[in-house]
Design an enzyme around this catalytic site. Sequence first.
Site, short mmCIF file in Angstrom:
data_model
loop_
_atom_site.label_atom_id
_atom_site.label_comp_id
_atom_site.label_asym_id
_atom_site.label_seq_id
_atom_site.Cartn_x
_atom_site.Cartn_y
_atom_site.Cartn_z
N HIS A 63 0.72 -1.32 -0.04
CA HIS A 63 0.02 0.11 -0.16
C HIS A 63 0.76 1.53 -0.14
CE1 HIS A 63 -3.26 2.88 0.97
NE2 HIS A 63 -2.79 3.18 2.02
N GLU A 66 -10.49 2.41 3.34
CA GLU A 66 -9.37 1.55 3.68
C GLU A 66 -9.78 0.12 4.34
OE1 GLU A 66 -6.28 4.56 5.12
OE2 GLU A 66 -5.71 4.91 3.08
N GLN A 93 -6.86 15.01 1.06
CA GLN A 93 -5.64 14.31 1.63
C GLN A 93 -4.23 14.92 0.65
OE1 GLN A 93 -5.51 10.19 1.65
NE2 GLN A 93 -3.42 9.90 2.52
CA CA Z 1 -5.37 4.38 7.10
#
Ligand code: CA
Length: 437
Positions: free
Chosen positions: A145, A210, A251
């Site tokens: 990730h 997520e 983000q």
């Molecule tokens: Ca996270």
Amino acid sequence: MSFINETHDINLKSWVASANQAGTDFPIQNLPFAVFRRKDSNEEFRGGVAIGDQVLDLAVVADAGIFSGEAQVALEAANAQALNEFMGLGQTYWSALRLALSRALREGSEHQAALENALVAQADVEYSMPCHIGDYTDFYTSIYHATAVGKLFRPDNPLLPNYKWVPIGYHGRSSSIGVSGQAFHRPKGQTKAPDADTPSFGPCKRLDYELELGIYLGNGNELGEQISIEDAESHVFGFCLFNDWSARDLQAWEYQPLGPFLAKNFASTVSPWIVTTEALAPYRTQWHRDENDPQPMEYLESSHNREAGAFDIQMDVLLETAKMREEQQSPAKLSESSFKHSYWTVAQMVTHHTVNGCNFLPGDMLGSGTQSGPEHEEAGSLLELSRGGTESITLANGEERKFLEDGDKVIMRGWCEADGFNRIGFGSVEGTVLPAK
Ligand code: CA
């Protein structure tokens, strides 16, 4: 070191028939904890244990007076609106209650008659948060990730040089963590397109989930004291499924230099059931670090961590769109992964978190970070599956997604399997996106 005891025996059967059905998440070898009450009632929330398709009501068990010693102390602490006191008692008490529950729920138990009226169908209950989460830290333990996301945010520099030395994390917000069933409005905020001169304000356009595990601390440590890697796991009460909703466009604009902020703190969702560390003993695996990578510093290294520090917890993500709900179609599976791929173990996270003297309280939670596996299809977020929003994912009913749309419900599941042991599961964590306010 063996963690296997009589409660893990594959041959155990329960007098609760649904616990013996193949494929159940909650056979007698599991015995996870939640806080519940009957749906649409004014009852007080209290502790419960999953067995088959039922909840064992710990208030009724406590009244029955059939346990004694440490098991009874633990039971009385777990018969509460939050499990923090029980979690703070420590491993000896958790194990004593697990053993007493296992024996009382087995076929042939002398306590069957006393406990039959302690069962409530899971279909008839609602859950609250299982404990008060005082503090929550989200880690970043999947190198797959971290590398995939790093490539999207920083193509020339995907994996920062500290990643292979430090278990990376940030202090998340606990007040906006909700239990499965949570619905939240699409967040609004500042975003800036790469080709724009100035940022703009509005609803998030790149809303994501997520796929993570939540790790609950039990007995904590005093401020200024460290938890050694040898002791770390004895402080870990158990695990849940965790969806760390993420606003990717917010983000990208805000994350430098101090990390995630409004992109993450509007909502996060946990599964109601906490599967204990003890229940997960059969599904431990070896942990190893590639010989070409830096080996852990001494405070993050132990032979036990090498031999059995990883957990093979399998997880998947499903999406149910508003259209699927209207047309009564099954949710579409998006991906599947396992926590065994984690670059850092739970013990390393706990030890690293306290190495500077930072204290834990019972009920504090660690997020594992998004658990993407090595293959693209094993990615734990839409950001990765859609390659940064450049490719659409086609669902079984022909709908397409790059990121989440209003009305989408995300469902995550978890389970464990190992030769010679029964399958156990985590149930699910579900959450729904509402339109921006
Ligand atoms: Ca996270």
